[in-house]
Design a protein around this motif. Sequence first.
Motif, PDB file in Angstrom:
ATOM      1  N   SER A   1       0.844  -1.308  -0.191  1.00 43.31           N
ATOM      2  CA  SER A   1      -0.279  -0.154  -0.400  1.00 43.31           C
ATOM      3  C   SER A   1       1.215   1.358   0.049  1.00 43.31           C
ATOM      4  O   SER A   1       1.813   1.207   0.865  1.00 43.31           O
ATOM      5  CB  SER A   1      -1.036  -0.077   1.200  1.00 43.31           C
ATOM      6  N   GLN A   2       0.121   1.880  -0.456  1.00 43.14           N
ATOM      7  CA  GLN A   2       1.060   3.354  -0.679  1.00 43.14           C
ATOM      8  C   GLN A   2       0.110   4.445   0.367  1.00 43.14           C
ATOM      9  O   GLN A   2      -0.344   3.887   0.869  1.00 43.14           O
ATOM     10  CB  GLN A   2       0.618   4.190  -1.610  1.00 43.14           C
TER      11      GLN A   2
ATOM     12  N   GLY B   1      -3.133   4.944   0.361  1.00 49.66           N
ATOM     13  CA  GLY B   1      -3.528   3.358   0.575  1.00 49.66           C
ATOM     14  C   GLY B   1      -4.574   2.598  -0.941  1.00 49.66           C
ATOM     15  O   GLY B   1      -4.544   1.707  -0.368  1.00 49.66           O
ATOM     16  N   ASN B   2      -3.745   3.212  -1.962  1.00 46.53           N
ATOM     17  CA  ASN B   2      -3.483   2.989  -3.303  1.00 46.53           C
ATOM     18  C   ASN B   2      -2.091   1.935  -3.345  1.00 46.53           C
ATOM     19  O   ASN B   2      -1.876   1.818  -2.553  1.00 46.53           O
ATOM     20  CB  ASN B   2      -3.301   3.912  -4.200  1.00 46.53           C
ATOM     21  N   LEU B   3      -2.850   0.828  -4.703  1.00 49.27           N
ATOM     22  CA  LEU B   3      -1.794  -0.106  -4.500  1.00 49.27           C
ATOM     23  C   LEU B   3      -0.336   0.303  -5.346  1.00 49.27           C
ATOM     24  O   LEU B   3      -0.650   1.021  -6.251  1.00 49.27           O
ATOM     25  CB  LEU B   3      -2.243  -1.440  -5.249  1.00 49.27           C
ATOM     26  N   ASP B   4       0.576  -0.353  -4.996  1.00 51.91           N
ATOM     27  CA  ASP B   4       1.602   0.555  -5.855  1.00 51.91           C
ATOM     28  C   ASP B   4       1.960  -0.830  -6.635  1.00 51.91           C
ATOM     29  O   ASP B   4       3.282  -2.186  -6.187  1.00 51.91           O
ATOM     30  CB  ASP B   4       3.394   0.686  -4.779  1.00 51.91           C
TER      31      ASP B   4
ATOM     32  N   SER C   1      -2.408 -10.725   3.244  1.00 47.07           N
ATOM     33  CA  SER C   1      -2.653  -9.703   3.169  1.00 47.07           C
ATOM     34  C   SER C   1      -3.781  -8.893   3.892  1.00 47.07           C
ATOM     35  O   SER C   1      -4.276  -7.825   3.763  1.00 47.07           O
ATOM     36  CB  SER C   1      -3.385  -9.787   1.368  1.00 47.07           C
TER      37      SER C   1
ATOM     38  N   ARG D   1      -5.297  -4.649   4.222  1.00 47.52           N
ATOM     39  CA  ARG D   1      -4.611  -3.292   4.061  1.00 47.52           C
ATOM     40  C   ARG D   1      -5.152  -3.568   2.089  1.00 47.52           C
ATOM     41  O   ARG D   1      -6.049  -2.247   1.449  1.00 47.52           O
ATOM     42  CB  ARG D   1      -3.499  -4.420   3.094  1.00 47.52           C
TER      43      ARG D   1
ATOM     44  N   ASN E   1      -8.230  -1.116   1.956  1.00 51.78           N
ATOM     45  CA  ASN E   1      -7.667  -0.056   2.004  1.00 51.78           C
ATOM     46  C   ASN E   1      -7.515   0.867   0.766  1.00 51.78           C
ATOM     47  O   ASN E   1      -7.722   1.801   0.573  1.00 51.78           O
ATOM     48  CB  ASN E   1      -6.367   0.292   2.811  1.00 51.78           C
ATOM     49  N   SER E   2      -6.991  -0.465  -0.366  1.00 50.72           N
ATOM     50  CA  SER E   2      -6.796   0.251  -1.629  1.00 50.72           C
ATOM     51  C   SER E   2      -8.551   0.642  -1.790  1.00 50.72           C
ATOM     52  O   SER E   2      -8.161   0.714  -3.152  1.00 50.72           O
ATOM     53  CB  SER E   2      -6.188  -0.951  -2.290  1.00 50.72           C
TER      54      SER E   2
ATOM     55  N   HIS F   1     -10.025   3.067  -1.468  1.00 46.59           N
ATOM     56  CA  HIS F   1      -9.435   4.656  -2.197  1.00 46.59           C
ATOM     57  C   HIS F   1      -9.412   4.129  -3.791  1.00 46.59           C
ATOM     58  O   HIS F   1      -9.790   5.697  -4.243  1.00 46.59           O
ATOM     59  CB  HIS F   1      -7.092   4.255  -2.229  1.00 46.59           C
TER      60      HIS F   1
END
Length: 297
Positions: free
Chosen positions: A88-89, A92-95, A274, A286, A289-290, A293
């Motif tokens: 997560s960044q 909240g977005n995925l890296d 995860s 997690r 969260n994404s 977002h």
Amino acid sequence: MKISIFGMGYVGTVSAGCLANDGHEVVGVDPVQAKVDLINQGFSPIIEAEIGEIIAEAVESGRLRATEDPVEAIQATEVSFVCVGTPSQTNGNLDLHYIRRICEQIGSALKDKAGYHTVVIRSTILPGTMHGIVIPVLEKFSGKKAGIDFGICHNPEFLREGSAVRDFNAPPKTVIGELDEASGSLLIQLYEKLDPPLIRTSLETAEMVKYVDNSWHALKIGFANEIGNLSKVLGVDAHDVMEIFLPRQEAQYFTRLPSTRFCFRRFLLAQGPSCIGVHGQNARPRPSNSYIHSAQQ
């Protein structure tokens, strides 16, 4: 079947060991030399029940080896699983940096490969990632067309820490999102020993299923939190309540805990790597969260 697995982390190591244990020839790929050396010496780079013995036996039998060279791995195999992390960044977005980099490496390797090769994404990704990032990057660096010159699938994992080997061999479901029928059929053949349900669907649906699955676990955790707090105030044993309320398979997550209050970190761990929170009781998985977002965007 000859298989390469990119990313010798939790999911990659378990997948490599279990597939080699099923008789397939597996090549693990990782840029970290220490992980490569451990596997080639017959040791697991992760701690997980049963996997150490499985890795040792697979390496000794010659069915499993590791390398840092993605080109070598692609040339030696017919299907590649991508199991790299999608952390997560701060927002909240995925890296997706690791996904993009691996797809660049695989695409470059496919450019000089004559035969048909199938690329399977196992990593947790948001809906739209396959068509928005994975396929364009692979096509750009290979100079080939997805679904025609090489195959594409998304095969999300549903592994829990502590029982990952058992979950791999007896998953709650096996979901195969396919761009082309040939690649989907290849995975059907790979998983032919597994019990149903085995579902073939679109790439987008397969991407979404993993998020729905994790979000559902998050919802259950929130529900368990409230029931646990209420039971404590009323002097009721929450374990007894949940053992009666839940199906036996789900109740085991609660009845095995050592105290009368819910141990949320243990429950999060049981749901899979995860879903691990930092503080347990108020943790949110997690992927939720994404997902939040993405919905806000």
